[in-house]
Design an enzyme around this catalytic site. Structure first.
Site, PDB file in Angstrom:
ATOM      1  N   GLY A  36       1.077   5.294   1.826  1.00  0.00           N
ATOM      2  CA  GLY A  36       0.544   6.260   2.782  1.00  0.00           C
ATOM      3  C   GLY A  36       1.211   7.600   2.588  1.00  0.00           C
ATOM      4  CB  VAL A  44       3.574  -0.054   3.278  1.00  0.00           C
ATOM      5  CG1 VAL A  44       3.822  -1.174   4.285  1.00  0.00           C
ATOM      6  CG2 VAL A  44       3.422   1.274   3.995  1.00  0.00           C
ATOM      7  N   GLY A 102       5.078   7.330   2.248  1.00  0.00           N
ATOM      8  CA  GLY A 102       5.685   6.534   1.172  1.00  0.00           C
ATOM      9  C   GLY A 102       5.021   5.185   1.017  1.00  0.00           C
ATOM     10  N   GLY A 139       0.838  -1.200   0.000  1.00  0.00           N
ATOM     11  CA  GLY A 139       0.000   0.000   0.000  1.00  0.00           C
ATOM     12  C   GLY A 139       0.862   1.235   0.000  1.00  0.00           C
ATOM     13  CG  ASP A 164      -4.725   9.976  10.507  1.00  0.00           C
ATOM     14  OD1 ASP A 164      -5.954  10.081  10.333  1.00  0.00           O
ATOM     15  OD2 ASP A 164      -3.924   9.729   9.586  1.00  0.00           O
TER      16      ASP A 164
END
Ligand code: AMP
Length: 382
Positions: A129, A134, A132, A127, A240
């Site tokens: 984020g 992952v 950067g 993925g 978050d």
């Protein structure tokens, strides 16, 4: 170069300019003691710190576009070792002899998390984020890990340092665990435990997630409440919290992740001066409107996370824009009870969304109440 410098006694990966100064001036060291550390102001650079009698001189080591290193324009070296060897012989160019590597004191030991990049192999992108990509990877050929490959282009070095520092100091079963970092050179890797089922929001909306029954959903809620109570005890504000920032393991355990925005509280409330992009639908009104983040704004977000959990990953306030959401909230609107959500859990959700932060429950209370509901559910009393 990375491996060589990692095992060299003069390389200190985890210390600041001030710590370097303190170390070199300590009784264990004499004039001529030196060390190299990553620069605090430039992600691609290093600093050479040298003790000269009663003071310490610092020299910036820059990296040329082709990866060569230089301390003075025009004198390029393929590695830090080569650069040091040159300036040991030609010390008059920097007016300070480089005699012996700095002797570390126990208090400022080498950073135990720093590992050579060569120990990691990236296998599959998981993925992306804010910081950067992952990747799923293997550590030393056998340990499965998640590797966050930091994109330096649009990232502030200070933010990265804070994320790493937060990860290092926070350890709990319900928080994602840091395994290692590779901060020498680029790109920086942040290596954490691998959570096989990815993030909770995506997992819940998958066919496997949708098949989960109420005890599983309540189990997720309890686990996140545990992780968040630990953060509350440590006076850390996540800022978050959302199902997308909770990760699920193969055994359906889940852990709170992404401390990129976490900050250690100085007083009771952290109020940042500069603006930033915030996920409005998850954010308490005082944080969205006035940027006042606190443990109680995390509690609001936890209420939204509960809504995501009991709707199997549905987006909150579907069909509303961020602006409309804020307007509706200020007029007293609150999300409705999801069909599968037990009434007593919905009572907790609504408490998390009290307009006044002080009236919201603490995570310690939420954890207790959710665990009690969970126990009753297992005993068949709910
Ligand atoms: P992040 O940058 O932390 O928001 O991560 C982006 C995405 O990568 C997440 O939403 C997850 O789907 C995935 N991911 C991040 N960390 C891990 C991990 N430790 N294990 C498995 N997947 C992860």
């Amino acid at each position: 170069m990375t491996i060589v410098s990692w095992i060299c006694s003069w390389f200190f990966s985890g210390i600041s300019r001030t710590q370097a100064q303190q170390l070199l001036l300590s009784p264990a060291n004499a004039p001529g003691a030196f060390l190299i550390r990553p620069s605090e102001s430039s992600i691609r650079g290093y600093s050479l710190s040298v003790r000269a009698q009663a003071k310490v001189c610092h020299y910036r080591i820059c990296m040329a576009p082709n990866g060569s290193l230089y301390l003075q324009e025009g004198r390029l070296f393929p590695s830090l070792d080569a650069l040091l060897a040159y300036y040991k012989t030609n010390w008059k160019l920097i007016q300070n002899p480089l005699l012996q590597p700095c002797i570390p004191q126990m208090a400022v030991a080498q950073d135990e998390w720093e590992r050579p990049r060569s120990e990691f192999v990236l296998r599959r992108k998981l993925g992306e984020g804010f910081f950067g990509e992952v990747w799923e990877g293997l550590w030393l050929g056998s340990i499965p890990v998640a590797v966050k490959v930091i994109k330096s282009a649009d990232m502030k070095l200070a933010d990265l340092t804070k994320e790493i520092e937060a990860l290092k100091s926070l350890r709990h079963e319900r928080l994602i665990r840091l395994h290692a970092i590779c901060s020498l050179g680029e790109p920086v890797y942040i290596v954490t435990e691998l959570m096989g089922k990815g993030n909770l929001q995506v997992y819940l909306s998958s066919s496997e997630g949708k098949a989960l029954s109420l005890p599983h959903l309540l189990g997720f809620a309890c686990q996140v409440a545990e992780g968040m109570s630990y953060l509350e005890e440590r006076r850390v504000v996540h800022r978050d919290l959302a199902a997308r920032n909770v990760l699920v393991g193969d055994d359906l355990t889940c852990k709170v992740a992404d401390f990129g925005l976490a900050r250690l509280l100085k007083d009771d409330v952290y109020s940042p001066s500069s603006g930033s992009k915030i996920p409005v639908k998850w954010t308490a009104p005082e944080a969205a409107n006035y940027r006042v983040f606190s443990q109680k704004s995390d509690v609001w977000s936890f209420g939204i996370l509960l809504y995501e959990v009991f709707t199997y990953g549905q987006c909150p306030y579907e069909g509303m824009t961020n602006h409309e959401t804020l307007q509706q909230i200020s007029r007293g609107y609150r999300l409705p009870r999801p069909a599968v959500c037990p009434a007593e859990v919905y009572v907790l959700m609504v408490e998390c969304w009290k307009g006044s932060p002080e009236e919201r429950p603490t995570f310690a209370i939420l954890r207790e109440k959710l665990n009690a509901i969970n126990r009753r559910l297992h005993l068949g009393l709910t």
